[in-house]
Design an enzyme around this catalytic site. Structure first.
Site, mmCIF file in Angstrom:
data_model
loop_
_atom_site.group_PDB
_atom_site.id
_atom_site.type_symbol
_atom_site.label_atom_id
_atom_site.label_comp_id
_atom_site.label_asym_id
_atom_site.label_seq_id
_atom_site.Cartn_x
_atom_site.Cartn_y
_atom_site.Cartn_z
ATOM 1 N N THR A 238 0.845 -1.202 0.000
ATOM 2 C CA THR A 238 0.000 0.000 0.000
ATOM 3 C C THR A 238 0.877 1.248 0.000
ATOM 4 O O THR A 238 0.377 2.346 0.252
ATOM 5 C CB THR A 238 -0.889 0.045 1.263
ATOM 6 O OG1 THR A 238 -0.054 -0.119 2.411
ATOM 7 C CG2 THR A 238 -1.964 -1.005 1.246
ATOM 8 N N ARG A 240 4.153 2.312 -2.298
ATOM 9 C CA ARG A 240 4.356 2.822 -3.648
ATOM 10 C C ARG A 240 4.681 1.645 -4.565
ATOM 11 O O ARG A 240 5.415 0.734 -4.187
ATOM 12 C CB ARG A 240 5.512 3.827 -3.690
ATOM 13 C CG ARG A 240 5.176 5.222 -3.160
ATOM 14 C CD ARG A 240 4.140 5.943 -4.029
ATOM 15 N NE ARG A 240 3.863 7.300 -3.610
ATOM 16 C CZ ARG A 240 2.820 7.677 -2.851
ATOM 17 N NH1 ARG A 240 1.961 6.768 -2.410
ATOM 18 N NH2 ARG A 240 2.635 8.935 -2.559
ATOM 19 N N ASP A 264 -2.258 -2.057 -3.753
ATOM 20 C CA ASP A 264 -3.006 -0.807 -3.919
ATOM 21 C C ASP A 264 -2.195 0.188 -4.746
ATOM 22 O O ASP A 264 -2.655 1.285 -5.007
ATOM 23 C CB ASP A 264 -3.326 -0.202 -2.543
ATOM 24 C CG ASP A 264 -4.214 1.044 -2.627
ATOM 25 O OD1 ASP A 264 -5.226 0.988 -3.352
ATOM 26 O OD2 ASP A 264 -3.895 2.061 -1.987
ATOM 27 N N GLU A 269 0.878 4.392 -12.743
ATOM 28 C CA GLU A 269 -0.415 4.871 -12.228
ATOM 29 C C GLU A 269 -0.782 6.163 -12.922
ATOM 30 O O GLU A 269 0.108 6.996 -13.138
ATOM 31 C CB GLU A 269 -0.331 5.121 -10.718
ATOM 32 C CG GLU A 269 -0.121 3.856 -9.922
ATOM 33 C CD GLU A 269 -0.196 4.105 -8.410
ATOM 34 O OE1 GLU A 269 -0.578 5.222 -8.004
ATOM 35 O OE2 GLU A 269 0.123 3.183 -7.650
ATOM 36 N N HIS A 287 -5.085 2.505 -5.896
ATOM 37 C CA HIS A 287 -4.434 3.518 -5.044
ATOM 38 C C HIS A 287 -5.474 4.321 -4.244
ATOM 39 O O HIS A 287 -5.627 5.538 -4.431
ATOM 40 C CB HIS A 287 -3.563 4.470 -5.882
ATOM 41 C CG HIS A 287 -2.519 5.189 -5.053
ATOM 42 N ND1 HIS A 287 -1.244 5.432 -5.497
ATOM 43 C CD2 HIS A 287 -2.579 5.710 -3.800
ATOM 44 C CE1 HIS A 287 -0.566 6.085 -4.551
ATOM 45 N NE2 HIS A 287 -1.363 6.262 -3.519
HETATM 46 C C1 DGY Z 1 -0.114 9.684 -0.126
HETATM 47 O O1 DGY Z 1 -0.560 10.576 0.601
HETATM 48 O O2 DGY Z 1 1.086 9.539 -0.333
HETATM 49 C C2 DGY Z 1 -1.110 8.786 -0.775
HETATM 50 O O3 DGY Z 1 -0.481 7.806 -1.515
HETATM 51 C C3 DGY Z 1 -2.055 9.563 -1.642
HETATM 52 O O4 DGY Z 1 -1.388 10.435 -2.436
#
Ligand code: DGY
Length: 320
Positions: A238, A240, A264, A269, A287
């Site tokens: 979740t 990157r 996610d 992306e 995401h």
């Molecule tokens: C973040 O805040 O880094 C989330 O991935 C949404 O941008």
């Protein structure tokens, strides 16, 4: 003409955030919510004192070099800042902030959802129900992997990693972690520290990634590291997409080293990786880790807190 600083909010944010921002700033908004290009960022930098961007707007070294000197602060509406070349922005005298803390719960919720969904075959089960193809039941039908009581390896024990650990302790999971620094016992809550990623992988039947994407963490999960996981492990990401070599991930799914994955975020992306679509054991979301009303507002307020501090002549709390 007003004396208010001019702020460009690059994407559509909630009315509550815009209302608060409008009290102190002259706003340029984007109600149609179109992602903004490098050229638009560069052109707009001559017209505004501050930008509130999302991770969808890139401030790489090339953009930073071309920014107008009017722009003083990039107050990100995100915790992740891999879309910003921070040294290049700082060199141009631009202050950069992010929104830590406020999205930890929402992101860890999605990590938990992905972990449970990947382990318990949510994609297959959901598809079966939607296509009226559930015709059979037996004790061996749709058997998944038990989550409760299992070891969970966490890479990156910052705010989101610690929240994921807290939630997972509720499932009786045994927490192991790798982090640049060992946490103090009050933050560890009994978790086992590993001083190398390699040592952590050996025990990580479940592995959840919670570290930022930086040059040194790109493709952190590569073929060599997947090979160190226990057979049938489950990967959750979740953080990157860039943390995972997606070709190596598919290799690990093909070999059975991984029995499933919950993702996610993706190298590309929006869009993701179409080659992953054939894997029913990969539970994927677009995401949406921080996508709750409560969290999205909190992110906006945190970005505004940083702007307010900056324009009051103070150092913003989340200066990077
Ligand atoms: C973040 O805040 O880094 C989330 O991935 C949404 O941008």
């Amino acid at each position: 003409m007003t004396n208010k600083p001019v702020v460009w909010i690059t994407r559509a944010l909630s009315n509550a955030i815009l209302e608060r921002a409008g009290q102190k700033y002259e706003l340029i908004t984007n109600p149609e919510d179109a992602p903004r290009s490098a050229d638009e960022i560069i052109a707009m930098s001559a017209k505004v004192d501050a930008i509130v961007p999302c991770h969808s707007e890139r401030f790489d070294a090339d953009v930073a070099a071309k920014l107008d000197s009017r722009l003083k602060i990039v107050a990100n509406y995100s915790v992740g800042v891999d879309h910003c070349d921070i040294p290049a922005l700082k060199q141009r005298g631009v202050v950069v902030t992010n929104t830590p803390d406020v999205l930890s719960d929402a992101t860890a919720e999605i990590a938990l959802l992905l972990m449970l969904g990947a382990a318990r075959r949510a994609v297959e089960g959901d598809r079966m129900m939607r296509t009226a193809s559930w015709k059979f039941w037996s004790p061996s039908f749709m058997v998944g992997k038990q989550v409760s009581g299992q070891p969970l390896g966490i890479i990156g024990m910052g705010r989101v990693g610690q929240t994921m650990a807290r939630f997972s302790r509720g499932l009786g999971m045994q927490i192991h972690y790798y982090n640049r620094n060992k946490l103090t016992p009050d933050l560890e809550h009994g978790a086992t520290y590993h001083d190398t990623i390699e040592s952590l992988l050996g025990v990580a039947d479940f592995l959840s990634l919670h570290c930022p994407a930086k040059p040194e963490t790109i493709s952190l999960m590569n073929a060599e590291r997947f090979a160190l996981l226990p057979d049938g492990a489950i990967l959750i990401n979740t953080a990157r997409g860039a943390l995972v070599d997606e070709t190596a991930l598919m290799g690990a799914l093909d070999s059975g080293r991984l029995s499933a994955a919950g993702l996610d975020c993706f190298v590309t992306e929006p869009g993701g990786n179409p080659a992953l679509a054939k894997y029913d054991n990969v539970f994927m979301l677009p995401h949406i880790g921080s996508a709750t009303d409560q969290t999205r507002d909190a992110m906006g307020y945190r970005a505004l807190d940083n702007l307010d501090a900056f324009f009051a002549g103070k150092s913003p709390k989340d200066s990077l």
